[in-house]
Design a protein around this motif. Structure first.
Motif, PDB file in Angstrom:
ATOM      1  N   ASN A  46      12.594 -32.766  30.647  1.00 28.46           N
ATOM      2  CA  ASN A  46      13.292 -32.531  31.912  1.00 28.46           C
ATOM      3  C   ASN A  46      13.587 -33.820  32.668  1.00 28.46           C
ATOM      4  OD1 ASN A  46      13.563 -29.728  31.709  1.00 28.46           O
ATOM      5  ND2 ASN A  46      11.490 -29.392  32.468  1.00 28.46           N
ATOM      6  N   TRP A  50      17.530 -33.404  29.523  1.00 30.01           N
ATOM      7  CA  TRP A  50      18.006 -32.886  28.241  1.00 30.01           C
ATOM      8  C   TRP A  50      17.693 -31.407  28.151  1.00 30.01           C
ATOM      9  CZ3 TRP A  50      16.328 -36.672  23.767  1.00 30.01           C
ATOM     10  CH2 TRP A  50      17.112 -37.819  23.836  1.00 30.01           C
ATOM     11  N   SER A  51      18.577 -30.679  27.543  1.00 30.85           N
ATOM     12  CA  SER A  51      18.288 -29.280  27.234  1.00 30.85           C
ATOM     13  C   SER A  51      17.377 -29.260  26.007  1.00 30.85           C
ATOM     14  CB  SER A  51      19.582 -28.518  26.930  1.00 30.85           C
ATOM     15  OG  SER A  51      20.135 -28.973  25.706  1.00 30.85           O
ATOM     16  N   GLN A  52      16.808 -28.103  25.735  1.00 31.79           N
ATOM     17  CA  GLN A  52      16.011 -27.971  24.521  1.00 31.79           C
ATOM     18  C   GLN A  52      16.877 -28.232  23.296  1.00 31.79           C
ATOM     19  OE1 GLN A  52      14.254 -24.062  24.694  1.00 31.79           O
ATOM     20  NE2 GLN A  52      12.404 -24.846  25.672  1.00 31.79           N
ATOM     21  N   ARG A  63      15.898 -25.603  17.738  1.00 34.03           N
ATOM     22  CA  ARG A  63      15.677 -25.350  19.162  1.00 34.03           C
ATOM     23  C   ARG A  63      14.581 -24.308  19.362  1.00 34.03           C
ATOM     24  NH1 ARG A  63      15.483 -22.175  22.799  1.00 34.03           N
ATOM     25  NH2 ARG A  63      16.337 -20.529  21.520  1.00 34.03           N
TER      26      ARG A  63
END
Length: 103
Positions: A46, A50-52, A63
């Protein structure tokens, strides 16, 4: 396990891991380490916004696997810890470091 009630049997099962018997406090410590890893992984991801999916792609893992790691639901190998640390630009130990403000 003859002669054990369900609660004692379950406790005994939890204390045996790969043929070795651990005290309950060791099991709790191990569970705490999983939670620590999961919390640090989520926090560091976080911080980089970044996203997962983005981190998973960069670390070459799925993911859904990353999601399970962030929930503390799956074991993680040293190889994967290294990949994640590399992509998050931290030392691998940072993923396992316990917070100093524990309550």
């Amino acid at each position: 396990m003859r002669g054990f009630s369900n609660s004692v049997h379950e406790r005994y099962f939890c204390e045996v891991y790969r043929g070795a018997v651990y005290r309950a406090s060791a099991i709790l410590s191990r569970m705490d380490l999983w939670e620590t890893f999961a919390t640090n992984l989520r926090r560091l991801r976080n911080v980089r916004r970044w996203s997962q999916g983005e981190l998973a792609y960069e670390a070459r893992i799925s993911r859904s696997y990353l999601s399970k790691l962030e929930k503390g639901a799956y074991y993680v190998s040293i190889k994967i810890i290294g990949r994640l640390a590399n992509k998050l630009d931290v030392e691998p130990a940072e993923l396992l470091k316990r917070s100093s403000n524990r309550g």
